[in-house]
Each structure stands twice: as C-alpha cells, then as structure tokens.
Design a protein around this motif. Structure first.
Motif, PDB file in Angstrom:
ATOM      1  N   TYR A   1      27.020  36.332 -19.126  1.00 51.70           N
ATOM      2  CA  TYR A   1      27.957  35.733 -20.070  1.00 51.70           C
ATOM      3  C   TYR A   1      27.238  35.317 -21.356  1.00 51.70           C
ATOM      4  N   GLY A   2      28.017  35.139 -22.409  1.00 52.32           N
ATOM      5  CA  GLY A   2      27.434  34.610 -23.637  1.00 52.32           C
ATOM      6  C   GLY A   2      28.017  35.235 -24.892  1.00 52.32           C
ATOM      7  N   ILE A   3      27.372  34.928 -25.999  1.00 46.68           N
ATOM      8  CA  ILE A   3      27.749  35.444 -27.308  1.00 46.68           C
ATOM      9  C   ILE A   3      27.163  36.846 -27.462  1.00 46.68           C
ATOM     10  N   LEU A   4      27.985  37.816 -27.790  1.00 48.12           N
ATOM     11  CA  LEU A   4      27.498  39.189 -27.883  1.00 48.12           C
ATOM     12  C   LEU A   4      26.341  39.314 -28.868  1.00 48.12           C
ATOM     13  N   GLU A   5      26.445  38.672 -30.010  1.00 45.03           N
ATOM     14  CA  GLU A   5      25.403  38.764 -31.031  1.00 45.03           C
ATOM     15  C   GLU A   5      24.055  38.269 -30.518  1.00 45.03           C
ATOM     16  N   ALA A   6      24.085  37.376 -29.551  1.00 49.50           N
ATOM     17  CA  ALA A   6      22.848  36.798 -29.009  1.00 49.50           C
ATOM     18  C   ALA A   6      22.375  37.501 -27.739  1.00 49.50           C
ATOM     19  N   THR A   7      23.066  38.563 -27.342  1.00 48.93           N
ATOM     20  CA  THR A   7      22.759  39.215 -26.068  1.00 48.93           C
ATOM     21  C   THR A   7      21.767  40.356 -26.254  1.00 48.93           C
ATOM     22  N   PRO A   8      20.642  40.331 -25.560  1.00 51.58           N
ATOM     23  CA  PRO A   8      19.670  41.418 -25.649  1.00 51.58           C
ATOM     24  C   PRO A   8      20.222  42.712 -25.060  1.00 51.58           C
ATOM     25  N   GLU A   9      19.745  43.827 -25.572  1.00 51.52           N
ATOM     26  CA  GLU A   9      20.178  45.123 -25.054  1.00 51.52           C
ATOM     27  C   GLU A   9      19.915  45.232 -23.556  1.00 51.52           C
ATOM     28  N   GLN A  10      18.786  44.695 -23.096  1.00 50.23           N
ATOM     29  CA  GLN A  10      18.448  44.772 -21.674  1.00 50.23           C
ATOM     30  C   GLN A  10      19.514  44.105 -20.818  1.00 50.23           C
ATOM     31  N   ALA A  11      20.036  42.971 -21.285  1.00 51.34           N
ATOM     32  CA  ALA A  11      21.077  42.268 -20.526  1.00 51.34           C
ATOM     33  C   ALA A  11      22.365  43.088 -20.482  1.00 51.34           C
TER      34      ALA A  11
ATOM     35  N   MET B   1      25.579  29.487 -16.421  1.00 51.16           N
ATOM     36  CA  MET B   1      24.527  28.863 -17.222  1.00 51.16           C
ATOM     37  C   MET B   1      23.208  29.623 -17.100  1.00 51.16           C
ATOM     38  N   LYS B   2      22.913  30.128 -15.910  1.00 54.06           N
ATOM     39  CA  LYS B   2      21.661  30.843 -15.687  1.00 54.06           C
ATOM     40  C   LYS B   2      21.600  32.121 -16.511  1.00 54.06           C
ATOM     41  N   ASN B   3      22.723  32.809 -16.639  1.00 55.62           N
ATOM     42  CA  ASN B   3      22.757  34.091 -17.341  1.00 55.62           C
ATOM     43  C   ASN B   3      23.390  33.992 -18.730  1.00 55.62           C
ATOM     44  N   LEU B   4      23.450  32.782 -19.280  1.00 50.79           N
ATOM     45  CA  LEU B   4      24.135  32.583 -20.554  1.00 50.79           C
ATOM     46  C   LEU B   4      23.271  33.031 -21.721  1.00 50.79           C
ATOM     47  N   ASN B   5      23.813  33.925 -22.530  1.00 53.16           N
ATOM     48  CA  ASN B   5      23.112  34.442 -23.707  1.00 53.16           C
ATOM     49  C   ASN B   5      23.618  33.724 -24.960  1.00 53.16           C
ATOM     50  N   ILE B   6      22.816  32.821 -25.485  1.00 52.26           N
ATOM     51  CA  ILE B   6      23.143  32.128 -26.726  1.00 52.26           C
ATOM     52  C   ILE B   6      21.887  32.013 -27.576  1.00 52.26           C
ATOM     53  N   ASP B   7      22.074  31.827 -28.867  1.00 52.70           N
ATOM     54  CA  ASP B   7      20.979  31.630 -29.812  1.00 52.70           C
ATOM     55  C   ASP B   7      21.303  30.383 -30.630  1.00 52.70           C
ATOM     56  N   PRO B   8      20.588  29.276 -30.400  1.00 50.07           N
ATOM     57  CA  PRO B   8      20.884  28.022 -31.103  1.00 50.07           C
ATOM     58  C   PRO B   8      20.839  28.146 -32.625  1.00 50.07           C
ATOM     59  N   SER B   9      20.108  29.130 -33.126  1.00 54.23           N
ATOM     60  CA  SER B   9      20.029  29.293 -34.581  1.00 54.23           C
ATOM     61  C   SER B   9      21.328  29.836 -35.165  1.00 54.23           C
ATOM     62  N   GLN B  10      22.181  30.399 -34.325  1.00 53.49           N
ATOM     63  CA  GLN B  10      23.473  30.916 -34.784  1.00 53.49           C
ATOM     64  C   GLN B  10      24.493  29.778 -34.722  1.00 53.49           C
ATOM     65  N   THR B  11      24.333  28.846 -35.622  1.00 53.22           N
ATOM     66  CA  THR B  11      25.067  27.576 -35.573  1.00 53.22           C
ATOM     67  C   THR B  11      26.568  27.738 -35.769  1.00 53.22           C
ATOM     68  N   GLU B  12      26.982  28.851 -36.339  1.00 51.12           N
ATOM     69  CA  GLU B  12      28.408  29.064 -36.568  1.00 51.12           C
ATOM     70  C   GLU B  12      29.217  29.072 -35.266  1.00 51.12           C
ATOM     71  N   TYR B  13      28.554  29.418 -34.155  1.00 51.43           N
ATOM     72  CA  TYR B  13      29.247  29.476 -32.867  1.00 51.43           C
ATOM     73  C   TYR B  13      29.301  28.117 -32.161  1.00 51.43           C
ATOM     74  N   ALA B  14      28.598  27.117 -32.694  1.00 53.08           N
ATOM     75  CA  ALA B  14      28.451  25.841 -31.989  1.00 53.08           C
ATOM     76  C   ALA B  14      29.778  25.182 -31.615  1.00 53.08           C
ATOM     77  N   PRO B  15      30.750  25.060 -32.525  1.00 54.34           N
ATOM     78  CA  PRO B  15      32.017  24.412 -32.152  1.00 54.34           C
ATOM     79  C   PRO B  15      32.746  25.163 -31.035  1.00 54.34           C
ATOM     80  N   PHE B  16      32.732  26.476 -31.110  1.00 55.49           N
ATOM     81  CA  PHE B  16      33.364  27.300 -30.079  1.00 55.49           C
ATOM     82  C   PHE B  16      32.669  27.094 -28.740  1.00 55.49           C
ATOM     83  N   LEU B  17      31.339  27.148 -28.736  1.00 59.42           N
ATOM     84  CA  LEU B  17      30.581  27.005 -27.494  1.00 59.42           C
ATOM     85  C   LEU B  17      30.802  25.652 -26.847  1.00 59.42           C
ATOM     86  N   GLU B  18      30.876  24.606 -27.647  1.00 52.28           N
ATOM     87  CA  GLU B  18      31.085  23.261 -27.101  1.00 52.28           C
ATOM     88  C   GLU B  18      32.407  23.183 -26.337  1.00 52.28           C
ATOM     89  N   LYS B  19      33.449  23.755 -26.904  1.00 52.84           N
ATOM     90  CA  LYS B  19      34.761  23.731 -26.247  1.00 52.84           C
ATOM     91  C   LYS B  19      34.759  24.585 -24.976  1.00 52.84           C
TER      92      LYS B  19
END
Length: 273
Positions: free
Chosen positions: A88-98, A189-207
């Motif tokens: 699970y996670g944000i596509l932009e933050a997901t590595p190709e391997q995942a 949570m174990k497999n969650l793909n996120i990048d904290p530097s991509q702050t634009e997603y923060a409000p969405f992720l919190e909800k």
C-alpha cells in the motif's frame, strides 16, 4: 478415497487455517510454505499433511512441490492459490521493485502455480482451482493502487481461464474475503510506501491513516474464509464467486448498486476525504 488439496501460503493466516480445516475434514493436504518446511512442527504433526517448500515467484520450486505432492498423494483434486500480500501507499513514492513484487506474488505467482497444476487435472479430467481474491478485487480503497490492481487482475484471469478449462473438466472459483482478523493495520504499515518529503500528500495521508486504524473493527476470523473455501471445493456447483465475511457481503452488494461517482463519493465521505 481421500481427496487432496494443494495450498500455497500456509505459513500463516488463511492458508494455515484452511490447511488444518481440510485435514480435520479428512482430506490429504499438500501445505506449501516459502521456506524451511521441516521447521513447521504444527503442520508436520498432522496426519495426511505434507509440508513442502514453494516460492510462487520461482517456477522451479513450484514444479518440485507439485511433483512431491503427486508422489505422496497420487493426485490433486483442488488447488488453492492463497499466497499473497498487500503493498500500500502513494504511487509516486513506490519503488519499481515493490510494484513488481506485488504483481509477481499475487498475479504471476497465481498463474505459474495454476499452469503447473493444470496438466495433472487435465489427465484426471477433473479438478477445481480456487483463487483467493478479495472484496478488494471488486471495490477500491485509498492507498491500494497496487493491491487492488493485483486483485482485479486475479478476478479477470480467473473468469477468462474458466472458459478454456471447463470443457476439460476443471472448474475455476474465486473467494472474495472481506477484512480478516490477521493484523491488517500492521501489514499495511509494514508495506506502506510514503515519502515524507512529498508534503503535498500529508493532509490526505493523515485522514487515511485514521480511517485505517478504525478499519479492523468489523473483521472476520480466518476460519470464516476456510469454511467458504471448503464449501467451494465440495458443493458441486457451477458457482464461480464466493463472498466471505459480512462486511464483504455488504460492501460488494452496495458497489453493485452504485455508479462510479456515487461509489467514489461514498468512500470519500466514509474516510473523511
């Protein structure tokens, strides 16, 4: 004569419970695990259970496991493609391997195991292939781009495969579980793909994270799915899809009644988006 079921992903969860359930019903069980089958003292202690190493991403291990099962039990009446996981996670933050691993396990793995079981069932002129899908193969939720994509694929490949296998005596069936009490939140949570530097997603992720923490309250126990698998394996019906869990029954029924805009609006409202 005892019937035999071949199950992938028996290390834990649905696969393990199902292996024990079928054994208790008097079946032979080829219970496959990814590694160290000799260390599984619980399953190895059960009569008519063979624990075998199998990695669904490696065809040589699949071929070896199938051969071992046939040598031990003589035939395979039912294949349960259970091995899988959720990324699970944000596509932009997901590595190709995942991305590749999600589809290698849930989709390509299912195809490879099935491909290697079909010749046995073809020679027997009978057999049942049961694929574990999910209510997530019929509906989608936030952060599930990879997981839902893989389960939608399982739905499609199963339905299409049924056309070519039915004339040679092989049925294809799907199990669509809802939330199962197997530490879903921890898995996400174990497999969650996120990048904290991509702050634009923060409000969405919190909800979304708040909604995920509340998601497990209506979960069913894994035995509910095992019982539904047993029903699919023994009811002699042409029925293809079996829903497992009250939440899945409700959600899939609701999805059938809603158009796309109405469904997406409902999810956004329920998840506080």
């Amino acid at each position: 004569m005892r019937k035999t079921i071949f199950i992938t992903g028996c290390s834990s969860g649905i696969g393990r419970i199902t292996a024990k359930h079928f054994q208790q019903k008097g079946w032979n069980v080829a219970a496959t695990v990814r590694s160290n089958p000799e260390q599984d003292t619980e399953l190895n202690s059960l009569d008519n259970v063979q624990v075998i190493a199998l990695d669904v991403t490696k065809e040589d291990t699949i071929q070896s496991a199938v051969q071992q099962a046939v040598e031990r039990f003589g035939k395979i009446d039912v294949l349960l493609n259970n091995a899988g996981y959720g990324s699970y996670g944000i596509l932009e933050a997901t590595p190709e391997q995942a991305m590749r691993m999600q589809f290698d396990v849930n989709v390509i793995g299912t195809l490879l195991v099935t491909k290697n079981i079909i010749p046995i069932m073809r020679k027997q002129q009978e057999g049942i292939i049961i694929n574990i899908s999910s209510m997530g193969g019929k509906i989608t939720l936030p952060l599930g781009t990879l997981y839902h994509g893989s389960k939608f694929a399982v739905e499609g490949l199963s339905e299409a495969l049924s056309f070519e296998l039915e004339p040679i005596g092989i049925k294809v069936k799907l199990i669509e579980p809802g939330m199962i009490n197997t530490n879903f939140e921890d898995t996400v949570m174990k497999n969650l793909n996120i990048d904290p530097s991509q702050t634009e997603y923060a409000p969405f992720l919190e909800k979304v994270m708040i909604a995920i923490q509340q998601a497990g309250s209506g979960a069913s126990e894994a035995i509910v799915v095992a019982e539904k698998i047993y029903e699919a394996a023994t009811d002699n019906k042409k029925q293809m899809r079996y829903i497992a869990g009250a939440d899945a029954e409700e959600i899939i029924a609701a999805r059938k009644q809603l158009d796309d805009d109405s469904y997406l609006s409902l999810i956004k409202q329920n998840w506080g988006l």
